[in-house]
Design a protein around this motif. Structure first.
Motif, PDB file in Angstrom:
ATOM      1  N   GLY A   1       0.849  -1.192   0.000  1.00 29.77           N
ATOM      2  CA  GLY A   1       0.000   0.000   0.000  1.00 29.77           C
ATOM      3  C   GLY A   1       0.882   1.238   0.000  1.00 29.77           C
ATOM      4  N   SER A   2       0.314   2.363   0.420  1.00 33.10           N
ATOM      5  CA  SER A   2       1.098   3.594   0.291  1.00 33.10           C
ATOM      6  C   SER A   2       2.300   3.600   1.226  1.00 33.10           C
ATOM      7  N   TRP A   3       2.161   3.048   2.432  1.00 31.99           N
ATOM      8  CA  TRP A   3       3.297   3.105   3.355  1.00 31.99           C
ATOM      9  C   TRP A   3       4.319   2.002   3.056  1.00 31.99           C
ATOM     10  N   GLY A   4       3.844   0.797   2.776  1.00 33.87           N
ATOM     11  CA  GLY A   4       4.782  -0.288   2.471  1.00 33.87           C
ATOM     12  C   GLY A   4       5.638   0.068   1.260  1.00 33.87           C
TER      13      GLY A   4
ATOM     14  N   GLY B   1      -4.284 -12.680  10.756  1.00 34.56           N
ATOM     15  CA  GLY B   1      -4.613 -13.669   9.725  1.00 34.56           C
ATOM     16  C   GLY B   1      -3.434 -13.902   8.793  1.00 34.56           C
ATOM     17  N   ASN B   2      -2.774 -12.833   8.400  1.00 34.25           N
ATOM     18  CA  ASN B   2      -1.626 -12.977   7.497  1.00 34.25           C
ATOM     19  C   ASN B   2      -0.469 -13.692   8.180  1.00 34.25           C
ATOM     20  N   LEU B   3      -0.220 -13.358   9.448  1.00 30.33           N
ATOM     21  CA  LEU B   3       0.926 -13.955  10.149  1.00 30.33           C
ATOM     22  C   LEU B   3       0.766 -15.459  10.296  1.00 30.33           C
TER      23      LEU B   3
ATOM     24  N   PRO C   1       6.207  11.265  12.413  1.00 33.30           N
ATOM     25  CA  PRO C   1       5.432  12.082  11.473  1.00 33.30           C
ATOM     26  C   PRO C   1       5.769  11.688  10.051  1.00 33.30           C
ATOM     27  N   ASN C   2       5.104  10.673   9.528  1.00 32.36           N
ATOM     28  CA  ASN C   2       5.549  10.002   8.309  1.00 32.36           C
ATOM     29  C   ASN C   2       4.428   9.874   7.271  1.00 32.36           C
ATOM     30  N   LEU C   3       3.939  10.986   6.776  1.00 30.51           N
ATOM     31  CA  LEU C   3       2.930  10.930   5.711  1.00 30.51           C
ATOM     32  C   LEU C   3       3.589  10.386   4.450  1.00 30.51           C
ATOM     33  N   ALA C   4       3.077   9.273   3.964  1.00 32.56           N
ATOM     34  CA  ALA C   4       3.788   8.513   2.929  1.00 32.56           C
ATOM     35  C   ALA C   4       4.147   9.347   1.704  1.00 32.56           C
ATOM     36  N   LEU C   5       3.174  10.064   1.167  1.00 37.34           N
ATOM     37  CA  LEU C   5       3.431  10.738  -0.115  1.00 37.34           C
ATOM     38  C   LEU C   5       4.548  11.784   0.000  1.00 37.34           C
TER      39      LEU C   5
ATOM     40  N   GLN D   1      -8.175   4.018   0.998  1.00 40.08           N
ATOM     41  CA  GLN D   1      -7.007   3.543   1.767  1.00 40.08           C
ATOM     42  C   GLN D   1      -7.383   3.372   3.239  1.00 40.08           C
ATOM     43  N   THR D   2      -6.422   2.864   4.000  1.00 39.81           N
ATOM     44  CA  THR D   2      -6.697   2.488   5.387  1.00 39.81           C
ATOM     45  C   THR D   2      -6.690   3.700   6.318  1.00 39.81           C
ATOM     46  N   ALA D   3      -7.790   3.899   7.056  1.00 40.51           N
ATOM     47  CA  ALA D   3      -7.806   4.914   8.120  1.00 40.51           C
ATOM     48  C   ALA D   3      -7.882   4.143   9.432  1.00 40.51           C
ATOM     49  N   GLU D   4      -6.725   3.864  10.004  1.00 39.96           N
ATOM     50  CA  GLU D   4      -6.640   2.962  11.166  1.00 39.96           C
ATOM     51  C   GLU D   4      -7.446   3.458  12.368  1.00 39.96           C
ATOM     52  N   GLY D   5      -7.534   4.790  12.504  1.00 36.01           N
ATOM     53  CA  GLY D   5      -8.202   5.357  13.682  1.00 36.01           C
ATOM     54  C   GLY D   5      -9.630   4.874  13.831  1.00 36.01           C
TER      55      GLY D   5
ATOM     56  N   SER E   1      -3.591  13.018   5.289  1.00 37.93           N
ATOM     57  CA  SER E   1      -3.943  12.017   6.309  1.00 37.93           C
ATOM     58  C   SER E   1      -5.315  11.420   6.039  1.00 37.93           C
ATOM     59  N   ARG E   2      -5.371  10.084   6.005  1.00 34.75           N
ATOM     60  CA  ARG E   2      -6.642   9.414   5.782  1.00 34.75           C
ATOM     61  C   ARG E   2      -7.554   9.542   6.998  1.00 34.75           C
ATOM     62  N   ASN E   3      -6.952   9.551   8.204  1.00 29.19           N
ATOM     63  CA  ASN E   3      -7.760   9.708   9.420  1.00 29.19           C
ATOM     64  C   ASN E   3      -8.399  11.092   9.471  1.00 29.19           C
TER      65      ASN E   3
HETATM   66  N1  LIG Z   1       0.238   5.852   4.571  1.00 27.03           N
HETATM   67  C1  LIG Z   1       0.927   6.475   5.498  1.00 27.03           C
HETATM   68  O1  LIG Z   1       1.246   7.683   5.358  1.00 27.03           O
HETATM   69  C2  LIG Z   1       1.362   5.747   6.715  1.00 27.03           C
HETATM   70  C3  LIG Z   1       0.754   4.564   7.110  1.00 27.03           C
HETATM   71  N2  LIG Z   1       1.161   3.935   8.247  1.00 27.03           N
HETATM   72  C4  LIG Z   1       0.544   2.699   8.671  1.00 27.03           C
HETATM   73  O2  LIG Z   1       0.884   1.669   7.758  1.00 27.03           O
HETATM   74  C5  LIG Z   1      -0.124   0.649   7.769  1.00 27.03           C
HETATM   75  C6  LIG Z   1      -0.506   0.334   6.334  1.00 27.03           C
HETATM   76  O3  LIG Z   1      -1.099   1.519   5.819  1.00 27.03           O
HETATM   77  P1  LIG Z   1      -1.027   1.980   4.317  1.00 27.03           P
HETATM   78  O4  LIG Z   1       0.047   1.335   3.552  1.00 27.03           O
HETATM   79  O5  LIG Z   1      -1.049   3.429   4.325  1.00 27.03           O
HETATM   80  O6  LIG Z   1      -2.459   1.438   3.854  1.00 27.03           O
HETATM   81  P2  LIG Z   1      -3.018   1.312   2.404  1.00 27.03           P
HETATM   82  O7  LIG Z   1      -4.477   1.281   2.518  1.00 27.03           O
HETATM   83  O8  LIG Z   1      -2.368   2.299   1.512  1.00 27.03           O
HETATM   84  O9  LIG Z   1      -2.476  -0.119   1.946  1.00 27.03           O
HETATM   85  C7  LIG Z   1      -2.737  -1.287   2.637  1.00 27.03           C
HETATM   86  C8  LIG Z   1      -2.179  -2.451   1.830  1.00 27.03           C
HETATM   87  O10 LIG Z   1      -2.516  -3.658   2.488  1.00 27.03           O
HETATM   88  C9  LIG Z   1      -3.212  -4.491   1.565  1.00 27.03           C
HETATM   89  N3  LIG Z   1      -4.209  -5.245   2.296  1.00 27.03           N
HETATM   90  C10 LIG Z   1      -5.467  -4.911   2.601  1.00 27.03           C
HETATM   91  N4  LIG Z   1      -6.063  -5.907   3.283  1.00 27.03           N
HETATM   92  C11 LIG Z   1      -5.138  -6.882   3.386  1.00 27.03           C
HETATM   93  C12 LIG Z   1      -5.148  -8.162   3.916  1.00 27.03           C
HETATM   94  N5  LIG Z   1      -6.231  -8.668   4.510  1.00 27.03           N
HETATM   95  N6  LIG Z   1      -4.031  -8.884   3.841  1.00 27.03           N
HETATM   96  C13 LIG Z   1      -2.927  -8.412   3.248  1.00 27.03           C
HETATM   97  N7  LIG Z   1      -2.864  -7.195   2.702  1.00 27.03           N
HETATM   98  C14 LIG Z   1      -3.961  -6.446   2.769  1.00 27.03           C
HETATM   99  C15 LIG Z   1      -3.843  -3.574   0.551  1.00 27.03           C
HETATM  100  O11 LIG Z   1      -4.084  -4.255  -0.653  1.00 27.03           O
HETATM  101  C16 LIG Z   1      -2.761  -2.518   0.419  1.00 27.03           C
HETATM  102  O12 LIG Z   1      -1.763  -2.950  -0.466  1.00 27.03           O
HETATM  103  C17 LIG Z   1      -1.279   1.204   8.619  1.00 27.03           C
HETATM  104  O13 LIG Z   1      -1.221   0.634   9.885  1.00 27.03           O
HETATM  105  C18 LIG Z   1      -0.977   2.701   8.697  1.00 27.03           C
HETATM  106  O14 LIG Z   1      -1.447   3.285   9.902  1.00 27.03           O
HETATM  107  C19 LIG Z   1       2.165   4.429   9.011  1.00 27.03           C
HETATM  108  C20 LIG Z   1       2.818   5.579   8.658  1.00 27.03           C
HETATM  109  C21 LIG Z   1       2.465   6.324   7.484  1.00 27.03           C
END
Ligand SMILES: NC(=O)C1=CN([C@@H]2O[C@H](COP(=O)(O)OP(=O)(O)OC[C@H]3O[C@@H](n4cnc5c(N)ncnc54)[C@H](O)[C@@H]3O)[C@@H](O)[C@H]2O)C=CC1
Ligand SMILES: O=C(CO)COP(=O)(O)O
Length: 377
Positions: free
Chosen positions: A21-24, A97-99, A148-152, A289-293, A265-267
């Motif tokens: 996703g965006s952070w990975g 589940g993934n682990l 403070p790590n906004l991905a983009l 995208q994921t809004a964890e909050g 920020s998605r949250n």
């Molecule tokens: N985006 C950001 O700026 C930042 C995000 N984070 C954290 O990183 C974590 C991931 O967030 P993002 O990458 O931003 O989210 P995202 O929504 O951009 O991407 C999530 C990724 O996980 C995949 N995914 C969804 N459900 C899944 C499942 N059941 N099994 C395996 N993969 C699955 C999606 O296909 C997508 O590739 C969150 O906990 C977030 O809080 C932390 C710092 C910065």
């Protein structure tokens, strides 16, 4: 922290990032730009192909080119073979589940770092705790990265700091060295609880900020929420054993400022939609995208209750999510629910004695709970 120079990291470490996703994806660029060979695991084969062949992830990071040393696969076994470091960046509620599926694929002894900012519904566990319990590994092998790590912004190579935390300082230092490059600097600490909860709790406060923004309230309201929100975050984290100074660092105040102030920020965005009158269900549907909050509110409030920590802002957020509080009515409640008279501000004493205020309040709550025959979680 000058011991970092003694830590040995392989010349071109082989690193695996789970989650595209965006952070990975952004973190894979951070690592590659720091000198690592990175393999990203993407669930969807077409996304793995795009990253591998075009060096792009156009859905999540439009316009960003990934370094040639980033590759990707949808085969998790191949992604993990030979990894010397593993970073995990998938939505918190899907971690367990993934682990379970990839438990046996993670090479023996490698450090595993959580990039996630949520707590698990039902158990209330932090992500490092889920890693530890499912993988059954020594906590010294586990780290968390936050800040403070906004991905983009980072994908565009804007200068940023983060903090890597592990119970083992050596692990934190090894991971931080791999996760450092010319535009991204990782500091270290050993306060995993404070670092992780900082990342979780700032999401809830960012939702609150989004809500009042959506309603149309201005800077005073937002500054009040940020300041009082930090008190809530600190009280909560300290009640669970975190250090107050962590919450005034990158993983607390730093992330709170970034997330509360940014439309990236998605949250914050989810909160803004709620403040504009959209229902929780509509907001969830519209989020790409994921809004964890949104998922963390309930477990956080349960954990807060178990320790007797008062979190009026988080509670109001949960009421807006449940549709039982009109976002327009949120402001008078946000800074206190207590109508028994003026409340002490409690930020000054915390600052003057380096967080002693939060520690004292935690002790006082523990005593109160004992007196009333209740036990903390
Ligand atoms: N985006 C950001 O700026 C930042 C995000 N984070 C954290 O990183 C974590 C991931 O967030 P993002 O990458 O931003 O989210 P995202 O929504 O951009 O991407 C999530 C990724 O996980 C995949 N995914 C969804 N459900 C899944 C499942 N059941 N099994 C395996 N993969 C699955 C999606 O296909 C997508 O590739 C969150 O906990 C977030 O809080 C932390 C710092 C910065
Ligand atoms: O954690 C983040 C910034 O540090 C990203 O925030 P959002 O998940 O709200 O986009």
């Amino acid at each position: 922290m000058s011991r970092a120079s003694k830590v040995v990291v392989p010349p071109r470490p082989r690193v695996t990032v789970l989650g595209a996703g965006s952070w990975g994806t952004t973190f894979s660029k951070v690592l590659a730009d720091g000198g690592a060979d990175v393999t990203v695991w993407a669930r969807r084969p077409e996304l793995a192909k795009e990253i591998r062949e075009a060096k792009r992830n156009s859905d999540y990071l439009p316009g960003v080119n990934l370094p040639p040393t980033v590759t990707a696969t949808s085969d998790v076994g191949r992604a993990l073979a030979d990894a010397q470091f593993v970073f995990v960046s998938i939505p918190s509620q899907s971690l367990r589940g993934n682990l379970v599926e990839l438990k046996t694929l993670i090479p023996e002894g490698v450090p595993i770092t959580s990039l996630m900012k949520g707590v698990e519904k039902g158990t209330g566990l932090r992500m490092s705790e889920v890693l530890e319990s499912v993988l059954e590994i020594d906590p010294d092998r586990i780290a968390v990265a936050s800040g403070p790590n906004l991905a983009l912004e980072i994908a565009k190579e804007q200068p940023t700091a983060a903090v890597v935390s592990s119970a083992s300082l050596e692990t934190a230092e090894r991971v931080a060295m791999v996760a450092t490059n010319r535009y991204f600097r990782s500091f270290v600490n050993t306060d995993v609880i404070g670092t992780e909860f900082g990342g979780v709790l700032k999401n809830l406060i960012a939702v609150a900020i989004g809500i009042v923004d959506g309603v149309g309230y201005g800077e005073n309201t937002k500054a009040s929420i940020i300041t009082r929100g930090l008190v809530e975050m600190t009280d909560f984290a300290v009640a669970y054993g975190g250090h107050p100074e962590t919450l005034s660092g990158l993983a607390g105040l730093g992330d709170l400022i970034a997330t509360s102030g940014s439309s990236l920020s998605r949250n914050n965005t989810a909160g803004r939609l709620l403040g504009q009158g959209y229902s929780f269900a509509d907001v969830v549907k519209s989020m790409q995208q994921t809004a964890e909050g949104l998922a963390s509110v309930a477990p956080v409030l349960t954990l807060a209750e178990a320790k007797g920590v008062d979190m009026p802002i988080c509670r109001q957020v949960s009421q807006v999510l449940a549709g039982t509080l009109d976002p327009r009515d949120i402001a008078p409640h946000l800074t206190t629910d207590d109508d028994s008279g003026p409340q002490g501000e409690r930020t000054l004493d915390a600052k003057q004695d380096h967080g002693g205020g939060a520690v004292r309040r935690a002790l006082q709550r523990a005593l109160d709970q004992l007196r009333h025959g209740r036990r903390g979680a």
